[in-house]
Design a protein around this motif. Structure first.
Motif, mmCIF file in Angstrom:
data_model
loop_
_atom_site.group_PDB
_atom_site.id
_atom_site.type_symbol
_atom_site.label_atom_id
_atom_site.label_comp_id
_atom_site.label_asym_id
_atom_site.label_seq_id
_atom_site.Cartn_x
_atom_site.Cartn_y
_atom_site.Cartn_z
ATOM 1 N N ALA A 6 -3.122 -7.283 10.971
ATOM 2 C CA ALA A 6 -2.906 -7.441 9.531
ATOM 3 C C ALA A 6 -4.152 -6.982 8.793
ATOM 4 O O ALA A 6 -5.262 -7.412 9.107
ATOM 5 C CB ALA A 6 -2.607 -8.897 9.213
ATOM 6 N N ALA A 7 -3.961 -6.115 7.832
ATOM 7 C CA ALA A 7 -5.086 -5.524 7.115
ATOM 8 C C ALA A 7 -5.131 -5.998 5.678
ATOM 9 O O ALA A 7 -4.121 -5.943 4.967
ATOM 10 C CB ALA A 7 -4.971 -4.010 7.151
ATOM 11 N N SER A 8 -6.299 -6.465 5.289
ATOM 12 C CA SER A 8 -6.477 -6.833 3.874
ATOM 13 C C SER A 8 -7.056 -5.624 3.152
ATOM 14 O O SER A 8 -8.264 -5.555 2.898
ATOM 15 C CB SER A 8 -7.408 -8.032 3.741
ATOM 16 O OG SER A 8 -8.682 -7.699 4.261
ATOM 17 N N ILE A 9 -6.201 -4.660 2.903
ATOM 18 C CA ILE A 9 -6.597 -3.418 2.256
ATOM 19 C C ILE A 9 -5.662 -3.196 1.087
ATOM 20 O O ILE A 9 -4.450 -3.151 1.256
ATOM 21 C CB ILE A 9 -6.504 -2.215 3.219
ATOM 22 C CG1 ILE A 9 -7.323 -2.466 4.492
ATOM 23 C CG2 ILE A 9 -6.962 -0.944 2.528
ATOM 24 C CD1 ILE A 9 -7.195 -1.392 5.541
ATOM 25 N N ARG A 10 -6.230 -3.046 -0.091
ATOM 26 C CA ARG A 10 -5.390 -2.882 -1.273
ATOM 27 C C ARG A 10 -4.566 -1.606 -1.176
ATOM 28 O O ARG A 10 -3.415 -1.563 -1.590
ATOM 29 C CB ARG A 10 -6.253 -2.854 -2.533
ATOM 30 C CG ARG A 10 -5.481 -3.070 -3.797
ATOM 31 C CD ARG A 10 -6.375 -3.023 -4.997
ATOM 32 N NE ARG A 10 -7.580 -3.819 -4.845
ATOM 33 C CZ ARG A 10 -8.553 -3.878 -5.748
ATOM 34 N NH1 ARG A 10 -8.461 -3.179 -6.858
ATOM 35 N NH2 ARG A 10 -9.623 -4.606 -5.546
ATOM 36 N N THR A 11 -5.162 -0.570 -0.625
ATOM 37 C CA THR A 11 -4.466 0.715 -0.498
ATOM 38 C C THR A 11 -4.190 0.998 0.969
ATOM 39 O O THR A 11 -4.569 2.043 1.509
ATOM 40 C CB THR A 11 -5.315 1.834 -1.110
ATOM 41 O OG1 THR A 11 -6.600 1.828 -0.460
ATOM 42 C CG2 THR A 11 -5.482 1.659 -2.600
ATOM 43 N N TYR A 12 -3.529 0.058 1.626
ATOM 44 C CA TYR A 12 -3.295 0.148 3.070
ATOM 45 C C TYR A 12 -2.639 1.455 3.453
ATOM 46 O O TYR A 12 -2.961 2.051 4.476
ATOM 47 C CB TYR A 12 -2.423 -1.033 3.512
ATOM 48 C CG TYR A 12 -2.010 -0.973 4.958
ATOM 49 C CD1 TYR A 12 -0.715 -0.610 5.319
ATOM 50 C CD2 TYR A 12 -2.911 -1.284 5.967
ATOM 51 C CE1 TYR A 12 -0.335 -0.556 6.637
ATOM 52 C CE2 TYR A 12 -2.532 -1.234 7.295
ATOM 53 C CZ TYR A 12 -1.245 -0.868 7.618
ATOM 54 O OH TYR A 12 -0.871 -0.799 8.933
ATOM 55 N N GLY A 13 -1.733 1.908 2.649
ATOM 56 C CA GLY A 13 -1.001 3.135 2.963
ATOM 57 C C GLY A 13 -1.870 4.378 3.010
ATOM 58 O O GLY A 13 -1.449 5.413 3.522
#
Length: 122
Positions: free
Chosen positions: A23-30
């Motif tokens: 699970a990634a806490s990245i606002r722009t994961y895509g």
């Protein structure tokens, strides 16, 4: 700040399956390529699999081809590693990684998780 949290590791008998999640806490994961690498005691780090931002491109190391599958759910900011037909030589700590640019080269990856232990008993 980017955080990657792996889960799903454990002990399994040879021939069994596990599914790892990251699970990634990245606002722009895509906009990030994702991957998994592993490290066994006394051995060098080994890239296992990588997937591009869209999921349209993947790389698998030869030893896992046909057994492991990487896929990503951009709606859930999660990348998965389905591992089937596990072998004792797959035993290692598995780490999730993320790349903000590129996807195929190790130098592209600039974020890593803490790892999850996978142990395959013979």
């Amino acid at each position: 700040q980017v955080q990657l949290v792996e889960s799903g590791g454990g002990l399994v008998q040879a021939g069994g399956s596990l599914r790892l999640s990251c699970a990634a806490s990245i606002r722009t994961y895509g906009s990030y390529a994702m991957g998994w690498f592993r490290q066994a005691p006394g051995k060098e780090r080994e890239v296992v699999v990588r997937i591009s931002r869209s999921g349209g491109n993947t790389y698998y190391t030869d030893s896992v081809k046909g057994r492991f599958t990487i896929y990503r759910d951009n709606a859930k900011n999660t990348v998965y590693l389905q591992m089937n037909s596990l072998k004792p030589e797959d035993t290692a700590v598995y780490y999730c990684e993320a790349a903000s640019a590129g996807w195929r080269m190790t130098v592209d990856y600039n974020y890593w998780g803490q790892g999850t232990q996978v142990t395959v008993a013979s």
